[in-house]
Design a protein around this motif. Structure first.
Motif, mmCIF file in Angstrom:
data_model
loop_
_atom_site.group_PDB
_atom_site.id
_atom_site.type_symbol
_atom_site.label_atom_id
_atom_site.label_comp_id
_atom_site.label_asym_id
_atom_site.label_seq_id
_atom_site.Cartn_x
_atom_site.Cartn_y
_atom_site.Cartn_z
ATOM 1 N N ALA A 62 22.584 -29.711 70.065
ATOM 2 C CA ALA A 62 22.211 -28.516 70.827
ATOM 3 C C ALA A 62 22.622 -28.729 72.279
ATOM 4 C CB ALA A 62 20.697 -28.285 70.737
ATOM 5 N N SER A 63 22.750 -27.653 73.008
ATOM 6 C CA SER A 63 23.118 -27.756 74.415
ATOM 7 C C SER A 63 22.039 -27.107 75.267
ATOM 8 C CB SER A 63 24.470 -27.090 74.645
ATOM 9 O OG SER A 63 24.858 -27.274 75.977
ATOM 10 N N PRO A 64 21.297 -27.868 76.031
ATOM 11 C CA PRO A 64 21.308 -29.332 76.103
ATOM 12 C C PRO A 64 20.556 -29.931 74.920
ATOM 13 C CG PRO A 64 19.593 -28.479 77.540
ATOM 14 C CD PRO A 64 20.300 -27.277 76.951
ATOM 15 N N PRO A 65 20.763 -31.248 74.653
ATOM 16 C CA PRO A 65 20.016 -31.899 73.578
ATOM 17 C C PRO A 65 18.517 -31.775 73.851
ATOM 18 C CG PRO A 65 21.752 -33.328 74.396
ATOM 19 C CD PRO A 65 21.678 -32.153 75.316
ATOM 20 N N ARG A 66 17.727 -31.720 72.784
ATOM 21 C CA ARG A 66 16.281 -31.554 72.993
ATOM 22 C C ARG A 66 15.490 -32.614 72.236
ATOM 23 N NH1 ARG A 66 14.726 -26.337 69.350
ATOM 24 N NH2 ARG A 66 16.181 -26.752 67.681
ATOM 25 N N CYS A 67 14.284 -32.832 72.718
ATOM 26 C CA CYS A 67 13.373 -33.788 72.094
ATOM 27 C C CYS A 67 12.944 -33.277 70.724
ATOM 28 C CB CYS A 67 12.140 -33.986 72.979
ATOM 29 S SG CYS A 67 12.525 -34.697 74.590
ATOM 30 N N ALA A 68 12.463 -34.209 69.905
ATOM 31 C CA ALA A 68 12.059 -33.835 68.555
ATOM 32 C C ALA A 68 10.883 -34.674 68.087
ATOM 33 C CB ALA A 68 13.231 -33.996 67.593
ATOM 34 N N VAL A 69 10.209 -34.150 67.066
ATOM 35 C CA VAL A 69 9.074 -34.814 66.444
ATOM 36 C C VAL A 69 9.345 -34.916 64.948
ATOM 37 C CG1 VAL A 69 6.620 -34.600 65.872
ATOM 38 C CG2 VAL A 69 7.421 -33.970 68.164
ATOM 39 N N LEU A 70 9.088 -36.098 64.397
ATOM 40 C CA LEU A 70 9.104 -36.279 62.951
ATOM 41 C C LEU A 70 7.655 -36.297 62.502
ATOM 42 C CD1 LEU A 70 10.470 -36.805 60.254
ATOM 43 C CD2 LEU A 70 10.524 -39.234 60.825
ATOM 44 N N GLU A 71 7.254 -35.251 61.794
ATOM 45 C CA GLU A 71 5.875 -35.105 61.312
ATOM 46 C C GLU A 71 5.782 -35.852 59.981
ATOM 47 O OE1 GLU A 71 3.422 -34.295 59.421
ATOM 48 O OE2 GLU A 71 1.933 -33.759 60.880
ATOM 49 N N CYS A 72 5.013 -36.941 59.964
ATOM 50 C CA CYS A 72 5.020 -37.887 58.846
ATOM 51 C C CYS A 72 3.810 -37.808 57.922
ATOM 52 C CB CYS A 72 5.111 -39.299 59.405
ATOM 53 S SG CYS A 72 6.566 -39.591 60.422
ATOM 54 N N LEU A 123 15.896 -44.918 60.577
ATOM 55 C CA LEU A 123 15.084 -44.495 61.722
ATOM 56 C C LEU A 123 15.506 -45.220 62.989
ATOM 57 C CD1 LEU A 123 11.539 -44.266 60.098
ATOM 58 C CD2 LEU A 123 13.076 -42.380 60.700
ATOM 59 N N GLU A 124 15.882 -46.483 62.856
ATOM 60 C CA GLU A 124 16.377 -47.239 64.008
ATOM 61 C C GLU A 124 17.638 -46.583 64.572
ATOM 62 O OE1 GLU A 124 16.784 -51.883 65.070
ATOM 63 O OE2 GLU A 124 17.744 -51.279 63.199
ATOM 64 N N GLU A 125 18.550 -46.192 63.694
ATOM 65 C CA GLU A 125 19.761 -45.492 64.133
ATOM 66 C C GLU A 125 19.415 -44.164 64.796
ATOM 67 O OE1 GLU A 125 22.712 -44.982 61.105
ATOM 68 O OE2 GLU A 125 22.527 -47.062 60.438
ATOM 69 N N LEU A 126 18.459 -43.447 64.215
ATOM 70 C CA LEU A 126 18.064 -42.148 64.742
ATOM 71 C C LEU A 126 17.428 -42.277 66.127
ATOM 72 C CD1 LEU A 126 18.011 -39.146 64.028
ATOM 73 C CD2 LEU A 126 15.757 -39.521 63.018
ATOM 74 N N VAL A 127 16.533 -43.234 66.291
ATOM 75 C CA VAL A 127 15.916 -43.465 67.607
ATOM 76 C C VAL A 127 17.004 -43.819 68.620
ATOM 77 C CG1 VAL A 127 14.379 -45.001 68.912
ATOM 78 C CG2 VAL A 127 13.637 -44.078 66.704
ATOM 79 N N GLY A 128 17.972 -44.634 68.216
ATOM 80 C CA GLY A 128 19.094 -44.984 69.090
ATOM 81 C C GLY A 128 19.942 -43.770 69.450
ATOM 82 N N ASP A 129 20.175 -42.891 68.482
ATOM 83 C CA ASP A 129 20.926 -41.660 68.748
ATOM 84 C C ASP A 129 20.224 -40.824 69.819
ATOM 85 O OD1 ASP A 129 22.818 -42.256 66.768
ATOM 86 O OD2 ASP A 129 21.773 -41.082 65.227
ATOM 87 N N PHE A 130 18.914 -40.665 69.682
ATOM 88 C CA PHE A 130 18.158 -39.890 70.669
ATOM 89 C C PHE A 130 18.222 -40.557 72.034
ATOM 90 C CE2 PHE A 130 16.625 -37.438 67.178
ATOM 91 C CZ PHE A 130 16.169 -36.258 67.730
ATOM 92 N N HIS A 131 18.066 -41.868 72.055
ATOM 93 C CA HIS A 131 18.107 -42.602 73.332
ATOM 94 C C HIS A 131 19.459 -42.415 74.028
ATOM 95 C CE1 HIS A 131 17.112 -45.657 76.255
ATOM 96 N NE2 HIS A 131 18.270 -46.242 75.994
ATOM 97 N N ARG A 132 20.535 -42.486 73.264
ATOM 98 C CA ARG A 132 21.880 -42.316 73.854
ATOM 99 C C ARG A 132 22.081 -40.911 74.422
ATOM 100 N NH1 ARG A 132 22.787 -45.748 69.767
ATOM 101 N NH2 ARG A 132 23.337 -44.226 68.189
ATOM 102 N N HIS A 133 21.380 -39.924 73.883
ATOM 103 C CA HIS A 133 21.483 -38.551 74.382
ATOM 104 C C HIS A 133 20.472 -38.259 75.492
ATOM 105 C CE1 HIS A 133 23.910 -37.865 70.756
ATOM 106 N NE2 HIS A 133 24.393 -36.828 71.413
ATOM 107 N N GLY A 134 19.644 -39.259 75.825
ATOM 108 C CA GLY A 134 18.687 -39.094 76.908
ATOM 109 C C GLY A 134 17.479 -38.241 76.569
ATOM 110 N N VAL A 135 17.159 -38.114 75.281
ATOM 111 C CA VAL A 135 15.984 -37.362 74.850
ATOM 112 C C VAL A 135 15.139 -38.254 73.934
ATOM 113 C CG1 VAL A 135 16.949 -35.047 75.125
ATOM 114 C CG2 VAL A 135 17.308 -36.267 72.991
ATOM 115 N N SER A 136 13.923 -37.815 73.669
ATOM 116 C CA SER A 136 12.985 -38.633 72.906
ATOM 117 C C SER A 136 12.748 -38.096 71.503
ATOM 118 C CB SER A 136 11.637 -38.690 73.628
ATOM 119 O OG SER A 136 11.779 -39.320 74.873
ATOM 120 N N LEU A 137 12.424 -39.028 70.615
ATOM 121 C CA LEU A 137 11.983 -38.715 69.264
ATOM 122 C C LEU A 137 10.601 -39.332 69.116
ATOM 123 C CD1 LEU A 137 12.344 -37.809 66.295
ATOM 124 C CD2 LEU A 137 13.407 -40.032 65.873
#
Length: 134
Positions: free
Chosen positions: A36-46, A60-74
């Motif tokens: 998305a533009s701009p990238p947005r934060c997200a929640v995984l409801e578990c 999940l480790e890859e996913l958290v890293g992806d979010f970190h590289r985009h400057g947003v949080s998961l």
């Protein structure tokens, strides 16, 4: 998988999370939050996830890293004790978890420069902390 669109993207798997479902989950987060533009934060409801395997932890480790590289949080919400135990034991960097969706959204929507919500003390109820230490 249920998806709630808004300032914070919320994804809730309808059942457990095991290989290969973690790849579908990762793809959903990538296309809806990070591309998305701009990238947005997200929640995984578990709430519906009662166990995870090693493949899920790696995904999940890859996913958290992806979010970190985009400057947003998961953030993770509603982690059941067995799942939280696994995540805490894996040395997974950057995991933010909360008891409720409201807590997670409050943290994720804060303005830059504000103090982070105290995830270490307030996110897991006292009775769950005792279970985690057992």
């Amino acid at each position: 998988m249920q998806v709630s669109e808004g300032p914070v993207l919320v994804l809730q798997p309808a059942s457990g999370l095991h290989f290969p479902a973690v790849e579908a989950l990762r793809e959903a987060f990538l296309t809806r939050a990070l591309e998305a533009s701009p990238p947005r934060c997200a929640v995984l409801e578990c709430t519906h996830i009662c166990s995870i395997d090693y493949t899920v932890v790696l995904g999940l480790e890859e996913l958290v890293g992806d979010f970190h590289r985009h400057g947003v949080s998961l953030a993770f919400v509603g982690l059941q004790v067995p799942v939280l135990r696994v995540l805490l034991s894996t040395d997974l960097k950057g995991v933010q978890y909360f008891s409720t969706l409201e807590e997670a959204e409050k943290y994720l929507r804060q303005e830059p420069g504000t103090q982070p919500y105290n995830v270490s003390e307030d996110s897991v109820p006292e009775h769950k902390i005792a279970l985690l230490k057992a």
